[in-house]
Design a protein around this motif. Structure first.
Motif, PDB file in Angstrom:
ATOM      1  N   GLN A 196       0.025 -34.356  -0.461  1.00 58.82           N
ATOM      2  CA  GLN A 196       1.091 -33.879  -0.450  1.00 58.82           C
ATOM      3  C   GLN A 196       1.887 -34.592   1.151  1.00 58.82           C
ATOM      4  OE1 GLN A 196      -0.342 -30.760   0.426  1.00 58.82           O
ATOM      5  NE2 GLN A 196       0.559 -30.053   1.308  1.00 58.82           N
ATOM      6  N   TRP A 197       1.000 -34.045   1.819  1.00 56.38           N
ATOM      7  CA  TRP A 197       1.816 -34.778   3.298  1.00 56.38           C
ATOM      8  C   TRP A 197       2.347 -35.983   3.605  1.00 56.38           C
ATOM      9  CZ3 TRP A 197      -0.997 -38.297   6.029  1.00 56.38           C
ATOM     10  CH2 TRP A 197      -2.658 -38.519   5.875  1.00 56.38           C
ATOM     11  N   ILE A 198       1.249 -36.841   2.250  1.00 55.43           N
ATOM     12  CA  ILE A 198       1.584 -38.486   3.238  1.00 55.43           C
ATOM     13  C   ILE A 198       3.346 -38.435   2.045  1.00 55.43           C
ATOM     14  CG2 ILE A 198       1.295 -41.283   2.032  1.00 55.43           C
ATOM     15  CD1 ILE A 198      -1.799 -39.751   1.185  1.00 55.43           C
ATOM     16  N   MET A 199       3.594 -37.987   1.119  1.00 53.48           N
ATOM     17  CA  MET A 199       4.578 -38.126   0.600  1.00 53.48           C
ATOM     18  C   MET A 199       5.574 -37.893   1.347  1.00 53.48           C
ATOM     19  SD  MET A 199       4.259 -39.888  -2.051  1.00 53.48           S
ATOM     20  CE  MET A 199       5.932 -39.849  -3.360  1.00 53.48           C
ATOM     21  N   GLY A 200       5.355 -36.534   1.598  1.00 53.10           N
ATOM     22  CA  GLY A 200       6.310 -35.458   2.617  1.00 53.10           C
ATOM     23  C   GLY A 200       6.883 -36.230   4.503  1.00 53.10           C
ATOM     24  N   SER A 201       5.904 -36.895   4.796  1.00 52.64           N
ATOM     25  CA  SER A 201       5.733 -38.200   5.956  1.00 52.64           C
ATOM     26  C   SER A 201       6.146 -39.251   6.118  1.00 52.64           C
ATOM     27  CB  SER A 201       4.669 -38.370   6.511  1.00 52.64           C
ATOM     28  OG  SER A 201       3.399 -39.076   5.281  1.00 52.64           O
ATOM     29  N   LYS A 202       6.180 -39.783   4.225  1.00 51.40           N
ATOM     30  CA  LYS A 202       7.152 -40.892   4.011  1.00 51.40           C
ATOM     31  C   LYS A 202       8.706 -40.689   3.990  1.00 51.40           C
ATOM     32  CE  LYS A 202       7.467 -44.386   0.055  1.00 51.40           C
ATOM     33  NZ  LYS A 202       7.303 -44.321  -0.903  1.00 51.40           N
ATOM     34  N   TYR A 203       8.672 -39.695   2.981  1.00 52.86           N
ATOM     35  CA  TYR A 203      10.034 -39.418   3.120  1.00 52.86           C
ATOM     36  C   TYR A 203      10.841 -39.384   4.308  1.00 52.86           C
ATOM     37  CZ  TYR A 203      10.466 -41.014  -1.678  1.00 52.86           C
ATOM     38  OH  TYR A 203      10.396 -41.908  -2.705  1.00 52.86           O
ATOM     39  N   ARG A 204      10.149 -38.514   5.315  1.00 50.50           N
ATOM     40  CA  ARG A 204      10.573 -37.742   6.143  1.00 50.50           C
ATOM     41  C   ARG A 204      10.732 -39.215   7.284  1.00 50.50           C
ATOM     42  NH1 ARG A 204      10.648 -33.606   9.619  1.00 50.50           N
ATOM     43  NH2 ARG A 204      10.520 -33.234  11.817  1.00 50.50           N
ATOM     44  N   ALA A 205      10.097 -39.519   7.581  1.00 48.01           N
ATOM     45  CA  ALA A 205      10.534 -41.064   8.497  1.00 48.01           C
ATOM     46  C   ALA A 205      11.608 -42.449   7.663  1.00 48.01           C
ATOM     47  CB  ALA A 205       8.593 -42.275   7.734  1.00 48.01           C
ATOM     48  N   VAL A 242       3.571 -37.818  10.411  1.00 49.73           N
ATOM     49  CA  VAL A 242       2.844 -37.214   9.847  1.00 49.73           C
ATOM     50  C   VAL A 242       2.384 -35.708  10.526  1.00 49.73           C
ATOM     51  CG1 VAL A 242       0.348 -37.608   9.409  1.00 49.73           C
ATOM     52  CG2 VAL A 242       1.887 -39.340   9.496  1.00 49.73           C
ATOM     53  N   ILE A 243       2.323 -35.477  11.122  1.00 47.93           N
ATOM     54  CA  ILE A 243       1.648 -34.109  12.094  1.00 47.93           C
ATOM     55  C   ILE A 243       2.908 -33.055  12.252  1.00 47.93           C
ATOM     56  CG2 ILE A 243       1.306 -32.801  14.448  1.00 47.93           C
ATOM     57  CD1 ILE A 243       0.046 -35.777  15.526  1.00 47.93           C
ATOM     58  N   SER A 244       4.100 -33.361  11.641  1.00 50.40           N
ATOM     59  CA  SER A 244       5.461 -32.286  11.099  1.00 50.40           C
ATOM     60  C   SER A 244       5.002 -32.344   9.828  1.00 50.40           C
ATOM     61  CB  SER A 244       6.478 -33.457  11.121  1.00 50.40           C
ATOM     62  OG  SER A 244       6.208 -33.386  12.454  1.00 50.40           O
ATOM     63  N   HIS A 245       4.177 -32.787   8.618  1.00 51.36           N
ATOM     64  CA  HIS A 245       3.868 -32.539   6.839  1.00 51.36           C
ATOM     65  C   HIS A 245       2.806 -32.083   6.983  1.00 51.36           C
ATOM     66  CE1 HIS A 245       7.747 -32.882   4.738  1.00 51.36           C
ATOM     67  NE2 HIS A 245       8.046 -33.754   5.673  1.00 51.36           N
ATOM     68  N   PHE A 246       1.674 -32.666   7.832  1.00 47.51           N
ATOM     69  CA  PHE A 246       0.380 -31.541   7.867  1.00 47.51           C
ATOM     70  C   PHE A 246       0.059 -30.539   8.223  1.00 47.51           C
ATOM     71  CE2 PHE A 246      -4.101 -31.897   8.671  1.00 47.51           C
ATOM     72  CZ  PHE A 246      -5.138 -32.298   7.609  1.00 47.51           C
ATOM     73  N   PHE A 247       0.499 -30.311   9.758  1.00 52.84           N
ATOM     74  CA  PHE A 247       0.763 -28.771  10.098  1.00 52.84           C
ATOM     75  C   PHE A 247       1.677 -27.842   9.455  1.00 52.84           C
ATOM     76  CE2 PHE A 247      -2.328 -32.026  12.662  1.00 52.84           C
ATOM     77  CZ  PHE A 247      -3.719 -30.670  12.483  1.00 52.84           C
ATOM     78  N   CYS A 248       3.074 -28.147   9.720  1.00 56.30           N
ATOM     79  CA  CYS A 248       4.117 -27.959   8.809  1.00 56.30           C
ATOM     80  C   CYS A 248       5.094 -28.268   8.073  1.00 56.30           C
ATOM     81  CB  CYS A 248       5.156 -27.760  10.738  1.00 56.30           C
ATOM     82  SG  CYS A 248       4.295 -27.298  12.033  1.00 56.30           S
ATOM     83  N   PRO A 249       4.426 -28.629   6.526  1.00 57.47           N
ATOM     84  CA  PRO A 249       5.126 -28.747   5.356  1.00 57.47           C
ATOM     85  C   PRO A 249       6.432 -28.312   5.382  1.00 57.47           C
ATOM     86  CG  PRO A 249       3.180 -27.782   4.349  1.00 57.47           C
ATOM     87  CD  PRO A 249       2.955 -28.152   6.491  1.00 57.47           C
ATOM     88  N   PHE A 250       6.488 -27.018   5.127  1.00 62.01           N
ATOM     89  CA  PHE A 250       7.431 -26.081   4.618  1.00 62.01           C
ATOM     90  C   PHE A 250       8.663 -26.032   6.058  1.00 62.01           C
ATOM     91  CE2 PHE A 250       4.386 -22.927   2.103  1.00 62.01           C
ATOM     92  CZ  PHE A 250       3.884 -24.224   1.153  1.00 62.01           C
ATOM     93  N   CYS A 251       8.417 -26.041   6.896  1.00 58.65           N
ATOM     94  CA  CYS A 251       9.612 -26.328   8.400  1.00 58.65           C
ATOM     95  C   CYS A 251       9.778 -27.942   7.937  1.00 58.65           C
ATOM     96  CB  CYS A 251       8.721 -26.299   9.380  1.00 58.65           C
ATOM     97  SG  CYS A 251       8.072 -24.199   9.515  1.00 58.65           S
ATOM     98  N   SER A 252       8.640 -29.462   8.254  1.00 58.56           N
ATOM     99  CA  SER A 252       9.451 -29.813   7.866  1.00 58.56           C
ATOM    100  C   SER A 252      10.488 -30.691   6.342  1.00 58.56           C
ATOM    101  CB  SER A 252       8.492 -30.947   7.862  1.00 58.56           C
ATOM    102  OG  SER A 252       7.772 -30.987   8.581  1.00 58.56           O
ATOM    103  N   LEU A 253      10.250 -29.903   5.221  1.00 62.22           N
ATOM    104  CA  LEU A 253      10.872 -29.681   4.543  1.00 62.22           C
ATOM    105  C   LEU A 253      12.727 -29.269   4.507  1.00 62.22           C
ATOM    106  CD1 LEU A 253       9.056 -30.021   1.722  1.00 62.22           C
ATOM    107  CD2 LEU A 253       9.590 -31.697   2.090  1.00 62.22           C
ATOM    108  N   CYS A 254      12.401 -27.931   5.592  1.00 57.44           N
ATOM    109  CA  CYS A 254      13.422 -26.775   5.179  1.00 57.44           C
ATOM    110  C   CYS A 254      14.593 -28.033   6.359  1.00 57.44           C
ATOM    111  CB  CYS A 254      13.013 -25.889   5.930  1.00 57.44           C
ATOM    112  SG  CYS A 254      12.749 -24.469   4.978  1.00 57.44           S
ATOM    113  N   GLN A 255      13.840 -28.436   7.274  1.00 60.20           N
ATOM    114  CA  GLN A 255      14.533 -29.653   8.673  1.00 60.20           C
ATOM    115  C   GLN A 255      15.497 -30.133   8.228  1.00 60.20           C
ATOM    116  OE1 GLN A 255      12.701 -30.928  11.621  1.00 60.20           O
ATOM    117  NE2 GLN A 255      13.749 -30.679  12.706  1.00 60.20           N
ATOM    118  N   GLU A 256      14.636 -31.095   6.793  1.00 60.74           N
ATOM    119  CA  GLU A 256      15.183 -32.082   6.415  1.00 60.74           C
ATOM    120  C   GLU A 256      16.349 -31.932   5.282  1.00 60.74           C
ATOM    121  OE1 GLU A 256      11.382 -33.909   4.806  1.00 60.74           O
ATOM    122  OE2 GLU A 256      10.344 -33.730   6.285  1.00 60.74           O
ATOM    123  N   PHE A 257      16.155 -31.190   4.539  1.00 65.97           N
ATOM    124  CA  PHE A 257      17.305 -30.434   3.648  1.00 65.97           C
ATOM    125  C   PHE A 257      18.169 -29.965   4.450  1.00 65.97           C
ATOM    126  CE2 PHE A 257      19.195 -26.905   1.313  1.00 65.97           C
ATOM    127  CZ  PHE A 257      19.252 -28.208   0.256  1.00 65.97           C
TER     128      PHE A 257
END
Length: 200
Positions: free
Chosen positions: A118-127, A143-158
């Protein structure tokens, strides 16, 4: 016949070799000119861009930090239990409904338990979010943000989209309706009164 000296050959090869072209770093105004207009680009930015020496622009800082999940607790709780829903909401806004929230959520659910990709899709949309708003890739790479902190990354993007007036919880159609309502309200406010005739 004497053999040519090595230093003479080196000088000739250096002169004939093409020199790399110098690329002038972009200034902030040049970066702004390259951004395409559209509903996603109408979000405000209250922070100054991060600039290195020689006017080289890295981009704008995020409106909230990676670990500031407490700033919007409703989304933090939702993401902790259903990260796929938050991902789907973000995807629908960034893709302008080309990929809907249910489909984005479904893709995330499939990739999460079975493949752990799921980190692949997450990092793609973060970029993609970084490109749209010219944000700094910080504190870690996408990639590192979504690999190690996927929930925090999603919250930050939201939160980033929400702070820019595009609340992912509304969905793309809800955002369009909200924009149209504001435009209609502005037109009503700016309409001058009809000509009035005074009579005695």
């Amino acid at each position: 016949m004497g053999r040519p000296e090595t230093c003479q050959i080196d000088r000739k090869s250096q002169q004939s070799a093409p020199q790399p072209a110098e690329v002038a770093p972009q200034t902030w105004h040049q970066v702004q000119d390259n951004i395409q207009p559209g509903i996603l680009h109408q979000g405000y930015s209250t922070t100054a861009p991060v600039v290195l020496g020689n006017n080289m622009v890295l981009g704008h800082p995020w409106t909230t930090g990676l670990f500031d999940c407490h700033e919007y607790q409703t989304n933090a709780i939702m993401t902790a239990f259903f990260p796929c829903v938050t991902f789907g909401q973000i995807v629908e806004v960034l893709d302008e409904r080309e990929l809907t929230c249910p489909l984005g959520s479904f893709i995330y659910v499939i990739m999460m338990p079975t493949l752990c990709f799921q980190w692949i899709m997450g990092s793609k949309y973060r970029a993609k979010l970084l490109r749209i708003y010219n944000l700094v890739e910080a504190p870690y790479t996408d990639v590192i943000s979504h690999f190690f902190c996927p929930f925090c990354s999603l919250c930050q993007e939201f939160r980033e989209l929400r702070n820019r007036g595009l609340d992912p919880a509304l969905g793309w159609n809800g955002i369009l309706a909200q924009r149209q309502g504001r435009q209609y309200h502005n037109v009503q406010v700016n309409v001058p009164p009809q000509d009035q005739v005074m009579s005695r």
